[in-house]
Design a protein around this motif. Structure first.
Motif, PDB file in Angstrom:
ATOM      1  N   GLU A  27       0.787  -1.258   0.029  1.00 17.95           N
ATOM      2  CA  GLU A  27       0.072  -0.097   0.166  1.00 17.95           C
ATOM      3  C   GLU A  27       0.947   1.129  -0.062  1.00 17.95           C
ATOM      4  O   GLU A  27       0.721   2.207  -0.733  1.00 17.95           O
ATOM      5  CB  GLU A  27      -0.931   0.048   1.070  1.00 17.95           C
ATOM      6  CG  GLU A  27      -1.934   1.120   1.309  1.00 17.95           C
ATOM      7  CD  GLU A  27      -3.025   1.066   0.285  1.00 17.95           C
ATOM      8  OE1 GLU A  27      -3.475   2.261  -0.200  1.00 17.95           O
ATOM      9  OE2 GLU A  27      -3.003   0.078  -0.189  1.00 17.95           O
ATOM     10  N   LEU A  28       1.988   1.178   0.921  1.00 13.82           N
ATOM     11  CA  LEU A  28       2.668   2.168   0.747  1.00 13.82           C
ATOM     12  C   LEU A  28       3.327   2.641  -0.631  1.00 13.82           C
ATOM     13  O   LEU A  28       3.497   3.857  -0.942  1.00 13.82           O
ATOM     14  CB  LEU A  28       4.181   2.149   1.898  1.00 13.82           C
ATOM     15  CG  LEU A  28       4.717   3.310   1.959  1.00 13.82           C
ATOM     16  CD1 LEU A  28       4.209   4.444   2.423  1.00 13.82           C
ATOM     17  CD2 LEU A  28       6.139   2.741   3.102  1.00 13.82           C
ATOM     18  N   LYS A  29       3.713   1.431  -1.313  1.00 11.06           N
ATOM     19  CA  LYS A  29       4.486   1.943  -2.590  1.00 11.06           C
ATOM     20  C   LYS A  29       3.437   2.355  -3.590  1.00 11.06           C
ATOM     21  O   LYS A  29       3.552   3.063  -4.239  1.00 11.06           O
ATOM     22  CB  LYS A  29       4.741   0.190  -3.177  1.00 11.06           C
ATOM     23  CG  LYS A  29       6.062  -0.290  -2.708  1.00 11.06           C
ATOM     24  CD  LYS A  29       6.375  -1.488  -3.040  1.00 11.06           C
ATOM     25  CE  LYS A  29       7.832  -2.105  -2.439  1.00 11.06           C
ATOM     26  NZ  LYS A  29       8.030  -3.363  -2.822  1.00 11.06           N
ATOM     27  N   ARG A  30       2.060   1.863  -3.314  1.00 11.85           N
ATOM     28  CA  ARG A  30       1.002   2.375  -4.385  1.00 11.85           C
ATOM     29  C   ARG A  30       0.866   3.545  -4.139  1.00 11.85           C
ATOM     30  O   ARG A  30       0.507   4.584  -4.797  1.00 11.85           O
ATOM     31  CB  ARG A  30      -0.376   1.695  -3.741  1.00 11.85           C
ATOM     32  CG  ARG A  30      -0.392   0.299  -4.688  1.00 11.85           C
ATOM     33  CD  ARG A  30      -1.818  -0.310  -4.789  1.00 11.85           C
ATOM     34  NE  ARG A  30      -2.302  -0.687  -3.558  1.00 11.85           N
ATOM     35  CZ  ARG A  30      -2.123  -1.750  -2.979  1.00 11.85           C
ATOM     36  NH1 ARG A  30      -1.428  -2.644  -3.428  1.00 11.85           N
ATOM     37  NH2 ARG A  30      -2.525  -2.007  -1.504  1.00 11.85           N
ATOM     38  N   VAL A  31       0.856   4.326  -2.694  1.00 12.83           N
ATOM     39  CA  VAL A  31       0.608   5.551  -2.465  1.00 12.83           C
ATOM     40  C   VAL A  31       1.688   6.465  -2.810  1.00 12.83           C
ATOM     41  O   VAL A  31       1.499   7.588  -3.068  1.00 12.83           O
ATOM     42  CB  VAL A  31       0.451   5.669  -0.689  1.00 12.83           C
ATOM     43  CG1 VAL A  31       0.643   7.413  -0.267  1.00 12.83           C
ATOM     44  CG2 VAL A  31      -0.824   5.108  -0.301  1.00 12.83           C
ATOM     45  N   LYS A  32       2.899   5.968  -2.797  1.00 13.42           N
ATOM     46  CA  LYS A  32       4.234   6.833  -3.266  1.00 13.42           C
ATOM     47  C   LYS A  32       3.835   6.787  -4.908  1.00 13.42           C
ATOM     48  O   LYS A  32       4.103   7.889  -5.303  1.00 13.42           O
ATOM     49  CB  LYS A  32       5.521   5.905  -3.079  1.00 13.42           C
ATOM     50  CG  LYS A  32       5.823   6.204  -1.568  1.00 13.42           C
ATOM     51  CD  LYS A  32       7.053   5.590  -1.399  1.00 13.42           C
ATOM     52  CE  LYS A  32       7.646   5.792   0.113  1.00 13.42           C
ATOM     53  NZ  LYS A  32       9.011   4.842   0.423  1.00 13.42           N
ATOM     54  N   LYS A  33       3.531   5.609  -5.467  1.00 17.72           N
ATOM     55  CA  LYS A  33       3.250   5.927  -7.148  1.00 17.72           C
ATOM     56  C   LYS A  33       2.211   6.783  -7.427  1.00 17.72           C
ATOM     57  O   LYS A  33       2.330   7.620  -8.194  1.00 17.72           O
ATOM     58  CB  LYS A  33       3.075   4.304  -7.570  1.00 17.72           C
ATOM     59  CG  LYS A  33       2.987   4.429  -9.069  1.00 17.72           C
ATOM     60  CD  LYS A  33       2.764   2.995  -9.535  1.00 17.72           C
ATOM     61  CE  LYS A  33       2.747   2.915 -10.987  1.00 17.72           C
ATOM     62  NZ  LYS A  33       2.626   1.470 -11.404  1.00 17.72           N
ATOM     63  N   LEU A  34       1.094   6.852  -6.677  1.00 14.87           N
ATOM     64  CA  LEU A  34       0.106   7.742  -7.073  1.00 14.87           C
ATOM     65  C   LEU A  34       0.506   9.311  -6.481  1.00 14.87           C
ATOM     66  O   LEU A  34       0.418  10.363  -7.006  1.00 14.87           O
ATOM     67  CB  LEU A  34      -0.909   7.528  -6.032  1.00 14.87           C
ATOM     68  CG  LEU A  34      -1.890   6.183  -6.308  1.00 14.87           C
ATOM     69  CD1 LEU A  34      -3.167   6.005  -5.273  1.00 14.87           C
ATOM     70  CD2 LEU A  34      -2.608   6.494  -7.466  1.00 14.87           C
ATOM     71  N   THR A  35       1.573   9.218  -5.323  1.00 19.69           N
ATOM     72  CA  THR A  35       1.872  10.729  -5.249  1.00 19.69           C
ATOM     73  C   THR A  35       2.868  11.188  -6.291  1.00 19.69           C
ATOM     74  O   THR A  35       2.695  12.345  -6.494  1.00 19.69           O
ATOM     75  CB  THR A  35       2.564  10.793  -3.719  1.00 19.69           C
ATOM     76  OG1 THR A  35       1.958  10.165  -2.618  1.00 19.69           O
ATOM     77  CG2 THR A  35       3.294  12.228  -3.345  1.00 19.69           C
ATOM     78  N   LEU A  38       0.659  12.212  -8.978  1.00 22.64           N
ATOM     79  CA  LEU A  38      -0.035  13.521  -8.475  1.00 22.64           C
ATOM     80  C   LEU A  38       0.696  14.556  -8.810  1.00 22.64           C
ATOM     81  O   LEU A  38       0.327  15.762  -9.343  1.00 22.64           O
ATOM     82  CB  LEU A  38      -0.619  13.523  -7.109  1.00 22.64           C
ATOM     83  CG  LEU A  38      -1.312  14.689  -6.861  1.00 22.64           C
ATOM     84  CD1 LEU A  38      -2.632  15.023  -7.438  1.00 22.64           C
ATOM     85  CD2 LEU A  38      -1.760  14.569  -5.053  1.00 22.64           C
ATOM     86  N   ASP A  39       1.985  14.362  -8.387  1.00 20.01           N
ATOM     87  CA  ASP A  39       2.896  15.617  -8.569  1.00 20.01           C
ATOM     88  C   ASP A  39       3.202  15.843 -10.112  1.00 20.01           C
ATOM     89  O   ASP A  39       3.535  16.793 -10.527  1.00 20.01           O
ATOM     90  CB  ASP A  39       4.490  15.003  -8.072  1.00 20.01           C
ATOM     91  CG  ASP A  39       4.329  15.114  -6.562  1.00 20.01           C
ATOM     92  OD1 ASP A  39       3.446  15.871  -5.944  1.00 20.01           O
ATOM     93  OD2 ASP A  39       5.346  14.366  -6.052  1.00 20.01           O
ATOM     94  N   VAL A  40       3.416  14.821 -10.784  1.00 23.63           N
ATOM     95  CA  VAL A  40       3.458  14.887 -12.426  1.00 23.63           C
ATOM     96  C   VAL A  40       2.269  15.670 -12.923  1.00 23.63           C
ATOM     97  O   VAL A  40       2.226  16.548 -13.843  1.00 23.63           O
ATOM     98  CB  VAL A  40       3.540  13.661 -12.833  1.00 23.63           C
ATOM     99  CG1 VAL A  40       3.485  13.826 -14.672  1.00 23.63           C
ATOM    100  CG2 VAL A  40       4.874  13.033 -12.873  1.00 23.63           C
TER     101      VAL A  40
END
Length: 492
Positions: A27-35, A38-40
């Motif tokens: 889940e942490l990996k997914r959140v980082k990926k989504l973050t 989102l930054d992009v």
């Protein structure tokens, strides 16, 4: 011992715990990926984005915001939006208005560098309906505001230009006016006004250049049709084989070379308004019968069509010919003449209304001064020359002479010497008639001299003929006649 070894072989944590831990890592990996995504997304926006928490503390800004404001993310993350206001970096904070009103707000914000931005703040609520974040969308409108100001300035200039053009247009395109101090002409104008109030046909007669078209325009402008079209037609300028199709139009494929879509005729173009038929005496006999039908039935028939079209047109005709004489010669239909001649108006020649010379001349000069931004005037001797000249070309010739001397005279005062030779008042030594000559011979001698002088001055038939107020064919005929007579005298 075996039990101890068995225990050592077991995982340090229970199976359920390990699975939960693994899920957390995923889940942490997914959140980082989504973050990162989102930054992009945020950094891909052309508009600036400024995000604060529910207390106005800066959480995130995108690259566009840095570009627009010149502020760096590291300098403002974790700081209250109020700090930016206190430091004079921004004029006011949209975030605080959103927090205060608990709804989306839009304000115009000024930055320290002079830029103007449009900020829209949108609240994000949590499950307790409390503001969790405020997302501000920031758009640079400096160029738009500058463009708006430039447009306003251009609009003001355009309004000034349009006002000036309208003023000039009104002066240069005044309603048709017949300038006259002559009693007979004043009576004629009264008759024209009475005729204008009714749709009856008017026949205007008079020499070439007396102002028959001006009279037609005057009648149209004083009629109930004044807001509709006035179609002007010079019958002598249309080739005979094209007259019918020009007047009444034609259907598609009516003849070889016809427009594939057909054509609307001049009478249809004038529907609801007025048609002015100048030089009506030039109509061929076969078309005169069709013109009579138009007058009687108020309908036309296109070339190539079997049907008729109803029209509502007021007809004003004009001629410089003696139509009664043409009737006697079989060149003009008597029934058409009487149908046209319901209201006859005869415009006097300029030589028969000499009291109008000065007002007309001054009027033409005033229009030219206005058009070319000049202030030219006539010397009093010019008026004397005007009064002494016969004006065979009438008002048109007067207008042409004034335009010519206006352009060719460098001084602001137009003198007699600036006038064409034929218009100047002759001095005692300019016309010499030797011996005892009959009037016809004296006139012929003077005419010959004028023709020779005009040709010598202008060097071509067209301009020489125009200066004398006659057409080119008449000029050539007379000049040939006098040259022939001169050659006969030399051989005797």
């Amino acid at each position: 011992m075996a039990n101890i070894k068995e225990q050592l072989r077991k995982p340090f944590c229970g199976k359920e715990t390990c699975e939960a831990y693994g899920d957390m890592v995923d889940e942490l990996k997914r959140v980082k990926k989504l973050t990162r995504k989102l930054d992009v997304v945020l950094d891909s926006s052309y508009d600036g984005i400024y995000i604060t928490d529910g207390d106005g503390i800066t959480l995130r800004v995108n690259k566009a915001y840095e570009r627009i404001t010149g502020l760096k993310q590291g300098d403002i993350i974790g700081k209250s939006i109020n700090v930016l206001v206190e430091q004079g970096i921004i004029s006011k904070a949209c975030t605080m208005l959103v927090l205060e009103n608990k709804e989306a707000m839009t304000i115009q914000q000024e930055l320290a560098g002079g830029k103007v931005v449009l900020v829209t703040g949108t609240p994000v609520f949590d499950e307790n309906n409390e503001i969790e974040m405020v997302v501000n969308n920031v758009r640079d409108v400096t160029e738009l505001l500058e463009l708006r100001e430039a447009l306003k300035e251009n609009e003001l200039k355009m309004n000034l230009y349009n006002s000036e053009l309208e003023r000039l247009r009104k002066k240069m395109n005044r309603p048709a006016e017949v300038i006259s101090r002559n009693i007979e002409m004043k009576k004629l104008m009264e008759s024209a006004i009475r005729a204008a109030r009714h749709d009856t046909t008017v026949l205007i007669s008079g020499e070439t250049g007396v102002g028959k078209e001006i009279m037609a325009k005057f009648i149209h402008q004083h009629s109930d049709r004044c807001n509709e079209k006035l179609i002007k037609v010079n019958c002598s300028a249309i080739p005979e084989n094209l007259m019918e199709s020009e007047f009444f139009g034609y259907e598609k494929g009516a003849f070889t070379g016809a427009n594939s879509n057909g054509k609307t005729g001049l009478f249809e173009e004038a529907n609801g308004g007025t048609i002015f038929l100048d030089e009506i005496g030039e109509l061929p006999l076969n078309l005169q019968s069709k013109m009579l039908r138009v007058l009687q039935e108020q309908e036309i028939q296109r070339v190539g069509s079997v049907g008729t079209i109803k029209i509502d047109v007021r007809i004003i005709a004009a001629t410089n010919q003696d139509l009664m004489q043409m009737i006697e010669q079989g060149l003009f239909r008597k029934d058409l003449f009487y149908r046209l001649n319901i209201i006859p108006l005869h415009v006097l020649a300029l030589r028969d209304r000499v009291e109008d010379l000065i007002p007309l001349a001054n009027n033409f000069l005033e229009k030219l001064n206005l058009l070319y931004d000049e202030n030219k005037k006539f010397d009093k001797e010019v008026y004397k020359s005007f009064a002494n000249y016969n004006w065979p070309g009438n008002i048109r010739e007067l207008q042409n002479v004034i335009e010519r001397v206006f352009i060719m005279t460098a001084d602001q005062l137009i003198r007699e010497k600036d006038l064409p030779l034929e218009v100047r008042s002759p001095s005692d030594d300019e016309v010499v008639v030797e011996g005892e000559l009959k009037l016809k011979e004296a006139v012929g001698k003077l005419e010959h001299a004028m023709i020779q002088d005009a040709f010598k001055k202008y060097g071509n038939v067209r301009d020489a003929a125009r200066s004398l107020g006659i057409d080119g064919s008449t000029f050539v005929r007379k000049r040939t006649k006098y040259l022939h007579e001169l050659s006969l005298l030399k051989t005797e």
